[in-house]
Design a protein around this motif. Structure first.
Motif, short mmCIF file in Angstrom:
data_model
loop_
_atom_site.label_atom_id
_atom_site.label_comp_id
_atom_site.label_asym_id
_atom_site.label_seq_id
_atom_site.Cartn_x
_atom_site.Cartn_y
_atom_site.Cartn_z
N PHE A 245 45.02 64.33 69.25
CA PHE A 245 43.76 64.59 68.56
C PHE A 245 43.67 63.78 67.28
N LEU A 246 44.73 63.80 66.47
CA LEU A 246 44.71 63.08 65.20
C LEU A 246 44.67 61.56 65.40
N GLY B 179 38.36 57.14 64.31
CA GLY B 179 37.01 57.34 63.77
C GLY B 179 37.03 57.36 62.25
N TRP B 180 38.07 57.93 61.68
CA TRP B 180 38.20 57.97 60.22
C TRP B 180 38.25 56.55 59.65
N CYS B 181 39.04 55.68 60.28
CA CYS B 181 39.13 54.28 59.82
C CYS B 181 37.77 53.60 59.87
N GLY C 109 41.55 61.96 55.30
CA GLY C 109 42.32 61.01 56.09
C GLY C 109 43.79 60.98 55.70
N ILE C 110 44.06 61.05 54.41
CA ILE C 110 45.45 61.08 53.95
C ILE C 110 46.14 62.33 54.48
N PHE C 111 45.45 63.47 54.43
CA PHE C 111 46.00 64.71 54.98
C PHE C 111 46.28 64.56 56.47
N ILE D 232 49.90 64.84 58.37
CA ILE D 232 50.15 65.80 59.46
C ILE D 232 50.57 65.08 60.73
N TRP D 233 49.97 63.92 61.02
CA TRP D 233 50.37 63.17 62.21
C TRP D 233 51.83 62.73 62.10
#
Length: 188
Positions: free
Chosen positions: A35-36, A42-44, A78-80, A84-85
């Motif tokens: 998922f991440l 998408g975040w990038c 995104g950093i979070f 987590i990833w």
């Protein structure tokens, strides 16, 4: 009838002359990892698109403040997610006990924060499954695989935990090793 395979421990225990070290890898949650990965793609796209718009001068002054705020929050998110990833892929809890201290380090590629507790102040080392409270920030970290744990101890007026990715049976093995080596009050 299917025969159940005997499970090995996830943790490794090093019993050295001067310390006992327990290393517990993070539980690999495949759903969160996949998922991440997609979310971060998408975040990038969002991160680079908005940054490009801000730097090109295409944005009018009225929208610039909102976009800067959005970009700041998007960057924090995104950093979070990256943290987590990496925790799910390569995270590890390292518990090191010598004659004076218990040290807990949550690390990714051996880089992380370490907390130290004096053994003389540790009371009631025990197995204590955590209850989940959807409104607690601690539970949110536990959902993502970081924080908390099944092994708990009291230190002054507060309870601390470790062993987030192990089961109760493995927690018993860890506590037996600690009990055999150090004079710590262990509740069973």
């Amino acid at each position: 009838m299917a025969k159940v395979k005997l499970q090995n421990t996830r943790s490794t225990i090093i019993d050295n002359v001067s310390f006992l070290e327990i290393s517990i890898p993070s539980k690999k949650n495949v759903f969160i990892i996949l998922f991440l990965m997609f979310w971060l793609a998408g975040w990038c796209f969002g991160e680079f698109t908005v940054t490009k718009q801000l730097l090109s001068g295409e944005v009018e002054n009225q929208g610039k403040a909102f976009m800067l705020f959005w970009l700041a929050m998007w960057t924090v998110g995104g950093i979070f997610a990256i943290f987590i990833w990496f925790w799910n892929v390569a995270g590890r809890e390292i518990i090191k006990i010598d004659g004076l201290q218990l040290k807990i380090k949550r690390a990714i590629f051996n880089v992380g924060l370490k907390k130290e507790y004096e053994l003389v102040h540790i009371k009631d080392l025990r197995i204590s499954p955590e209850s989940r409270n959807i409104f607690s920030s601690k539970s949110a970290f536990q959902f993502w695989g970081f924080g908390g744990g099944i092994i708990a101890f009291d230190y002054g007026a507060r309870t601390y935990r470790f062993g987030a990715s192990i089961d109760e049976a493995e927690a018993k093995i860890i506590l037996d090793n600690i009990s055999a080596r150090f004079n710590i009050d262990i509740q069973k």
